[in-house]
Design a protein around this motif. Structure first.
Motif, PDB file in Angstrom:
ATOM      1  N   LEU A  84     -12.418 -18.378  -6.096  1.00  0.00           N
ATOM      2  CA  LEU A  84     -12.855 -18.793  -4.915  1.00  0.00           C
ATOM      3  C   LEU A  84     -11.671 -19.030  -3.769  1.00  0.00           C
ATOM      4  O   LEU A  84     -10.556 -19.190  -4.123  1.00  0.00           O
ATOM      5  N   VAL A  85     -12.060 -18.498  -2.660  1.00  0.00           N
ATOM      6  CA  VAL A  85     -11.016 -18.199  -1.740  1.00  0.00           C
ATOM      7  C   VAL A  85     -10.684 -19.525  -0.850  1.00  0.00           C
ATOM      8  O   VAL A  85     -11.759 -20.512  -0.772  1.00  0.00           O
ATOM      9  N   ILE A  86      -9.646 -19.893  -0.588  1.00  0.00           N
ATOM     10  CA  ILE A  86      -9.217 -21.357  -0.136  1.00  0.00           C
ATOM     11  C   ILE A  86      -9.420 -21.114   1.528  1.00  0.00           C
ATOM     12  O   ILE A  86      -8.531 -20.426   2.186  1.00  0.00           O
ATOM     13  N   PRO A  87     -10.383 -21.886   2.291  1.00  0.00           N
ATOM     14  CA  PRO A  87     -10.417 -21.719   3.515  1.00  0.00           C
ATOM     15  C   PRO A  87      -8.953 -22.315   4.320  1.00  0.00           C
ATOM     16  O   PRO A  87      -8.448 -22.936   3.750  1.00  0.00           O
ATOM     17  N   ALA A  88      -8.734 -21.588   5.545  1.00  0.00           N
ATOM     18  CA  ALA A  88      -7.603 -22.104   6.173  1.00  0.00           C
ATOM     19  C   ALA A  88      -7.441 -23.505   6.557  1.00  0.00           C
ATOM     20  O   ALA A  88      -8.937 -24.012   6.815  1.00  0.00           O
ATOM     21  N   GLY A  89      -6.650 -24.203   6.582  1.00  0.00           N
ATOM     22  CA  GLY A  89      -6.385 -25.562   6.813  1.00  0.00           C
ATOM     23  C   GLY A  89      -6.754 -26.488   5.550  1.00  0.00           C
ATOM     24  O   GLY A  89      -6.468 -27.807   5.771  1.00  0.00           O
ATOM     25  N   VAL A  90      -7.209 -25.812   4.334  1.00  0.00           N
ATOM     26  CA  VAL A  90      -7.072 -26.646   3.031  1.00  0.00           C
ATOM     27  C   VAL A  90      -5.595 -27.093   2.708  1.00  0.00           C
ATOM     28  O   VAL A  90      -5.039 -26.416   2.406  1.00  0.00           O
ATOM     29  N   THR A  91      -5.536 -28.401   2.449  1.00  0.00           N
ATOM     30  CA  THR A  91      -4.156 -28.943   1.878  1.00  0.00           C
ATOM     31  C   THR A  91      -4.617 -29.643   0.634  1.00  0.00           C
ATOM     32  O   THR A  91      -3.810 -29.931  -0.158  1.00  0.00           O
ATOM     33  N   GLN A  92      -5.684 -29.757   0.100  1.00  0.00           N
ATOM     34  CA  GLN A  92      -6.243 -30.516  -1.109  1.00  0.00           C
ATOM     35  C   GLN A  92      -7.481 -29.909  -1.891  1.00  0.00           C
ATOM     36  O   GLN A  92      -8.271 -29.411  -1.120  1.00  0.00           O
ATOM     37  N   VAL A  93      -7.117 -29.839  -2.847  1.00  0.00           N
ATOM     38  CA  VAL A  93      -8.352 -29.147  -3.875  1.00  0.00           C
ATOM     39  C   VAL A  93      -8.876 -30.340  -4.936  1.00  0.00           C
ATOM     40  O   VAL A  93      -7.818 -30.964  -5.467  1.00  0.00           O
ATOM     41  N   ARG A  94     -10.128 -30.629  -4.654  1.00  0.00           N
ATOM     42  CA  ARG A  94     -10.821 -31.678  -5.441  1.00  0.00           C
ATOM     43  C   ARG A  94     -11.877 -31.002  -6.351  1.00  0.00           C
ATOM     44  O   ARG A  94     -12.965 -30.472  -6.118  1.00  0.00           O
ATOM     45  N   VAL A  95     -11.791 -31.396  -7.843  1.00  0.00           N
ATOM     46  CA  VAL A  95     -12.701 -30.536  -8.755  1.00  0.00           C
ATOM     47  C   VAL A  95     -13.398 -31.768  -9.335  1.00  0.00           C
ATOM     48  O   VAL A  95     -12.731 -32.695  -9.797  1.00  0.00           O
ATOM     49  N   GLU A  96     -14.581 -32.047  -9.157  1.00  0.00           N
ATOM     50  CA  GLU A  96     -15.620 -32.839  -9.956  1.00  0.00           C
ATOM     51  C   GLU A  96     -16.510 -32.357 -11.002  1.00  0.00           C
ATOM     52  O   GLU A  96     -17.156 -31.296 -10.745  1.00  0.00           O
ATOM     53  N   ILE A  97     -16.528 -33.043 -12.170  1.00  0.00           N
ATOM     54  CA  ILE A  97     -17.322 -32.824 -13.254  1.00  0.00           C
ATOM     55  C   ILE A  97     -17.874 -33.911 -14.188  1.00  0.00           C
ATOM     56  O   ILE A  97     -17.161 -34.824 -13.790  1.00  0.00           O
ATOM     57  N   GLN A  98     -18.929 -33.790 -14.692  1.00  0.00           N
ATOM     58  CA  GLN A  98     -19.474 -34.898 -15.318  1.00  0.00           C
ATOM     59  C   GLN A  98     -18.570 -35.122 -16.762  1.00  0.00           C
ATOM     60  O   GLN A  98     -18.115 -36.106 -16.912  1.00  0.00           O
ATOM     61  N   ASN A  99     -18.427 -34.095 -17.392  1.00  0.00           N
ATOM     62  CA  ASN A  99     -17.934 -34.344 -18.698  1.00  0.00           C
ATOM     63  C   ASN A  99     -17.119 -32.834 -19.196  1.00  0.00           C
ATOM     64  O   ASN A  99     -17.495 -31.734 -18.651  1.00  0.00           O
ATOM     65  N   GLY A 100     -15.980 -33.028 -19.762  1.00  0.00           N
ATOM     66  CA  GLY A 100     -15.152 -31.754 -19.896  1.00  0.00           C
ATOM     67  C   GLY A 100     -13.785 -32.214 -19.729  1.00  0.00           C
ATOM     68  O   GLY A 100     -13.287 -33.042 -19.627  1.00  0.00           O
ATOM     69  N   SER A 101     -13.090 -30.904 -19.941  1.00  0.00           N
ATOM     70  CA  SER A 101     -11.644 -31.044 -19.913  1.00  0.00           C
ATOM     71  C   SER A 101     -10.961 -29.840 -19.196  1.00  0.00           C
ATOM     72  O   SER A 101     -11.701 -28.879 -18.804  1.00  0.00           O
ATOM     73  N   ILE A 102      -9.704 -30.298 -18.327  1.00  0.00           N
ATOM     74  CA  ILE A 102      -9.447 -29.397 -17.244  1.00  0.00           C
ATOM     75  C   ILE A 102      -7.908 -29.489 -17.334  1.00  0.00           C
ATOM     76  O   ILE A 102      -7.289 -30.439 -17.597  1.00  0.00           O
ATOM     77  N   GLU A 103      -7.247 -28.264 -17.538  1.00  0.00           N
ATOM     78  CA  GLU A 103      -5.920 -28.128 -17.424  1.00  0.00           C
ATOM     79  C   GLU A 103      -5.456 -27.287 -15.928  1.00  0.00           C
ATOM     80  O   GLU A 103      -6.139 -26.114 -15.856  1.00  0.00           O
ATOM     81  N   VAL A 104      -4.555 -27.835 -15.268  1.00  0.00           N
ATOM     82  CA  VAL A 104      -4.334 -27.306 -13.988  1.00  0.00           C
ATOM     83  C   VAL A 104      -2.740 -26.568 -14.119  1.00  0.00           C
ATOM     84  O   VAL A 104      -1.744 -27.098 -14.608  1.00  0.00           O
ATOM     85  N   ASN A 105      -2.776 -25.277 -13.855  1.00  0.00           N
ATOM     86  CA  ASN A 105      -1.507 -24.459 -13.731  1.00  0.00           C
ATOM     87  C   ASN A 105      -1.466 -23.760 -12.560  1.00  0.00           C
ATOM     88  O   ASN A 105      -2.272 -23.931 -11.527  1.00  0.00           O
ATOM     89  N   GLN A 106      -0.310 -23.337 -12.068  1.00  0.00           N
ATOM     90  CA  GLN A 106       0.096 -22.794 -10.908  1.00  0.00           C
ATOM     91  C   GLN A 106      -0.697 -21.350 -10.850  1.00  0.00           C
ATOM     92  O   GLN A 106      -0.932 -20.585 -11.619  1.00  0.00           O
ATOM     93  N   GLY A 107      -1.461 -21.115  -9.462  1.00  0.00           N
ATOM     94  CA  GLY A 107      -2.065 -19.930  -9.335  1.00  0.00           C
ATOM     95  C   GLY A 107      -1.492 -19.202  -7.963  1.00  0.00           C
ATOM     96  O   GLY A 107      -0.579 -19.518  -7.425  1.00  0.00           O
ATOM     97  N   LYS A 108      -2.093 -18.010  -7.651  1.00  0.00           N
ATOM     98  CA  LYS A 108      -1.641 -17.119  -6.570  1.00  0.00           C
ATOM     99  C   LYS A 108      -1.971 -17.707  -5.342  1.00  0.00           C
ATOM    100  O   LYS A 108      -3.000 -18.544  -5.220  1.00  0.00           O
ATOM    101  N   VAL A 109      -1.445 -17.564  -4.189  1.00  0.00           N
ATOM    102  CA  VAL A 109      -1.705 -18.134  -3.017  1.00  0.00           C
ATOM    103  C   VAL A 109      -3.122 -17.764  -2.334  1.00  0.00           C
ATOM    104  O   VAL A 109      -3.325 -16.199  -2.818  1.00  0.00           O
ATOM    105  N   GLY A 110      -3.897 -18.613  -1.601  1.00  0.00           N
ATOM    106  CA  GLY A 110      -5.152 -18.503  -1.022  1.00  0.00           C
ATOM    107  C   GLY A 110      -6.188 -18.142  -1.914  1.00  0.00           C
ATOM    108  O   GLY A 110      -7.436 -18.148  -1.383  1.00  0.00           O
ATOM    109  N   ALA A 111      -6.150 -18.730  -3.191  1.00  0.00           N
ATOM    110  CA  ALA A 111      -7.476 -18.700  -4.060  1.00  0.00           C
ATOM    111  C   ALA A 111      -7.052 -19.793  -5.091  1.00  0.00           C
ATOM    112  O   ALA A 111      -6.111 -20.083  -5.556  1.00  0.00           O
TER     113      ALA A 111
END
Length: 277
Positions: free
Chosen positions: A32-59
């Motif tokens: 998903l493309v990150i819109p201009a002006g976004v400084t925070q990404v918030r991910v919401e799920i009901q159940n499950g597991s998430i691992e966050v690593n570094q990604g490319k700029v803009g997405a």
């Protein structure tokens, strides 16, 4: 880590009551493309597991799978209709990108729908991961604000810088090699916290469980540590007091620049030092 996520979801499925004899699994992958002006990404799920690593700029990229389990074929078909994508949702502010994963259909009282994802987020963006039910969350190598919140499950973060706020209803928390303010709250569970560069405040609270905190030997702090039922230990030579089942420690080291709060309703508290490489 992928094995850790799979084990966590297997436990989630096993813990559920009912037959759940109808099951399916599907891949999740996208960007998903990150819109201009976004400084925070918030991910919401009901159940499950998430691992966050570094990604490319803009997405924001993601890959993983969604697992479903239901008592009947008809119920499973409803679950499969919930999709296999992260979808942008309405955000409370223009600087926050809110993403939601597939969830159990409205009105479905039985069955399980859970995701396991590896999320790639550009460096410098704040990250919030919210699991309303059960799951595990992990985040690595970040230098912006972090929020991890899970109804039930383990939380882990490593090599992080900035303000971090962590909560789980039941589980264990490990914060390894953190720099900055830190607020950790557990309803039930143990925590291990290794802080390379403490900032203004470290707050470590559990309703029932043990707390271990390690900071550099030269750290200057003012501490207030209390356990209603349990014992204290510290490697800084501070005076500790005990009455009945309760123990507490209040004191200051150096100029006290870091406020350190450690609380447990029932559990042991340990404060000591570590030399970080």
């Amino acid at each position: 880590m992928a094995r850790h996520l799979a084990v966590a979801l297997l436990a989630l499925f096993t813990a559920c009551t009912g037959g759940l004899g109808h099951r399916s699994m599907a891949p999740m992958q996208g960007e998903l493309v990150i819109p201009a002006g976004v400084t925070q990404v918030r991910v919401e799920i009901q159940n499950g597991s998430i691992e966050v690593n570094q990604g490319k700029v803009g997405a924001v990229g993601y890959r993983g799978q969604v697992r479903r389990a239901a008592d009947t074929a008809e119920q499973l078909q409803r679950f499969e209709g919930q999709g296999t994508e992260l979808v942008a949702a309405e955000s409370p502010s223009a600087d926050t990108l809110v993403l939601r994963g597939p969830s159990r259909p409205q009105g479905a009282d039985m069955g399980v729908l859970a995701v396991e994802l590896i999320l790639e987020v550009p460096e410098g963006l704040a990250v919030s991961l919210i699991v309303s039910g059960s799951g595990n969350l992990s985040i690595n190598d970040r230098s912006a604000a972090i929020e991890l919140d899970c109804g039930r499950g383990d939380l882990r973060m490593k090599r992080t810088r900035g303000t971090a706020k962590l909560h789980s209803g039941r589980g264990n928390i490990i914060a390894d090699d953190h720099s900055g303010d830190l607020d950790v709250n557990l309803d039930v569970g143990d925590m291990q916290v290794f802080v390379r560069e403490p900032a203004a405040r470290l707050r470590l609270v559990t309703g029932m469980g043990n707390v271990q905190c390690l900071v550099p030997p030269a750290t200057q702090f003012r501490v207030e540590a209390r356990t209603q039922t349990g014992k204290l230990a510290n490697g800084f030579g501070l005076a500790m007091e005990r009455e009945g089942f309760s123990s507490w420690m209040v004191g200051q080291r150096g100029d006290g620049r870091t406020e350190l709060v450690m609380h447990s309703g029932k559990g042991h508290l340990s404060l000591s030092h570590k030399t970080f490489d």
